[in-house]
Design a protein around this motif. Structure first.
Motif, mmCIF file in Angstrom:
data_model
loop_
_atom_site.group_PDB
_atom_site.id
_atom_site.type_symbol
_atom_site.label_atom_id
_atom_site.label_comp_id
_atom_site.label_asym_id
_atom_site.label_seq_id
_atom_site.Cartn_x
_atom_site.Cartn_y
_atom_site.Cartn_z
ATOM 1 N N LEU A 30 0.868 -1.180 0.000
ATOM 2 C CA LEU A 30 0.000 0.000 0.000
ATOM 3 C C LEU A 30 0.896 1.218 0.000
ATOM 4 O O LEU A 30 1.731 1.382 0.896
ATOM 5 N N ASN A 32 1.400 5.457 -0.100
ATOM 6 C CA ASN A 32 0.740 6.729 0.202
ATOM 7 C C ASN A 32 1.009 7.715 -0.934
ATOM 8 O O ASN A 32 1.612 7.350 -1.961
ATOM 9 N N TYR A 69 -4.553 -8.156 5.978
ATOM 10 C CA TYR A 69 -4.193 -6.739 5.920
ATOM 11 C C TYR A 69 -4.998 -5.949 6.945
ATOM 12 O O TYR A 69 -4.447 -5.111 7.660
ATOM 13 N N LYS A 70 -6.281 -6.257 7.041
ATOM 14 C CA LYS A 70 -7.142 -5.577 8.023
ATOM 15 C C LYS A 70 -6.684 -5.894 9.447
ATOM 16 O O LYS A 70 -6.596 -4.995 10.291
ATOM 17 N N SER A 73 -3.187 -4.059 10.055
ATOM 18 C CA SER A 73 -3.078 -2.613 9.908
ATOM 19 C C SER A 73 -4.309 -1.827 10.324
ATOM 20 O O SER A 73 -4.212 -0.624 10.568
ATOM 21 N N ILE A 75 -6.641 -1.321 8.194
ATOM 22 C CA ILE A 75 -7.100 -0.770 6.922
ATOM 23 C C ILE A 75 -7.773 -1.861 6.093
ATOM 24 O O ILE A 75 -7.210 -2.935 5.898
ATOM 25 N N VAL A 77 -8.726 -3.193 2.542
ATOM 26 C CA VAL A 77 -8.115 -3.005 1.226
ATOM 27 C C VAL A 77 -8.827 -3.823 0.164
ATOM 28 O O VAL A 77 -9.523 -4.782 0.464
ATOM 29 N N ALA A 110 -6.522 1.215 -0.351
ATOM 30 C CA ALA A 110 -7.379 1.333 0.829
ATOM 31 C C ALA A 110 -8.812 1.621 0.403
ATOM 32 O O ALA A 110 -9.053 2.436 -0.495
ATOM 33 N N HIS A 114 -9.004 2.467 9.167
ATOM 34 C CA HIS A 114 -7.947 3.436 9.442
ATOM 35 C C HIS A 114 -6.815 2.705 10.145
ATOM 36 O O HIS A 114 -7.024 1.638 10.744
ATOM 37 N N THR A 115 -5.620 3.274 10.083
ATOM 38 C CA THR A 115 -4.490 2.592 10.704
ATOM 39 C C THR A 115 -4.737 2.435 12.198
ATOM 40 O O THR A 115 -5.338 3.297 12.851
ATOM 41 N N TYR A 128 4.829 4.502 7.258
ATOM 42 C CA TYR A 128 5.189 4.529 5.840
ATOM 43 C C TYR A 128 6.678 4.813 5.725
ATOM 44 O O TYR A 128 7.215 5.667 6.447
#
Length: 154
Positions: A30, A32, A69-70, A73, A75, A77, A110, A114-115, A128
């Motif tokens: 991911l 930014n 991933y969720k 993090s 997040i 995705v 994303a 949220h992180t 990041y």
């Protein structure tokens, strides 16, 4: 998933102990707006890796990617595209487990969440990083995946 399905790797480890095994995993890239990649600081090894993780029995790589991933993090995705399969090397964990991981790497975007704002049982921190200024990584495979992503995405 039933109890066995949700604890597949724990069930296998109960049978084989720390003996080297092959596991399948999915990881995500991911980026930014500054073309930096999100990494998570792991609770088990205290170094950095890509959010993602091992497939549970019956899951596809894509399903595991979204779920892991969720979890790692916070997040949500969606998968943008495959960035390749990585299968070289082994990982030795502090508890004595040894694995050869076959990892399907995806570029992700994303779509929600949220992180994480606090540590979990798997993630101590999320940040990041520039591809040219990476922190200490989990293993050589993580470094190979990041190098491939840099080449394909930047």
């Amino acid at each position: 998933m039933g109890t066995f399905m949700a604890n597949y790797i724990q069930e296998i480890r109960a049978l084989v102990g720390h003996k080297p095994i092959i596991l399948n995993a999915a990881g995500g890239i991911l980026l930014n707006d500054h073309q930096q990649v999100l990494l998570n600081l792991r609770t088990d090894t205290h170094n950095w890796s890509l959010p993602g993780g091992y497939l549970e029995y019956g899951e596809t790589y894509a399903q595991a990617m979204v779920r892991e991933y969720k979890e790692d993090s916070g997040i949500a995705v969606k998968i943008v595209r495959s960035l390749g399969v990585f299968d070289k090397g082994e990982t030795r964990y502090p508890n004595g487990d040894v694995t050869q991981v076959i990892c399907q790497l995806y570029q992700v975007a994303a779509v929600g969440g949220h992180t994480l704002d606090q540590a979990t049982d798997e993630t101590l921190d999320l940040k990041y990083f520039d591809f040219d200024q990476l922190p200490p990584l989990l293993n050589d495979q993580t470094a190979e995946m990041l190098a491939a992503a840099k080449q394909q995405l930047l």
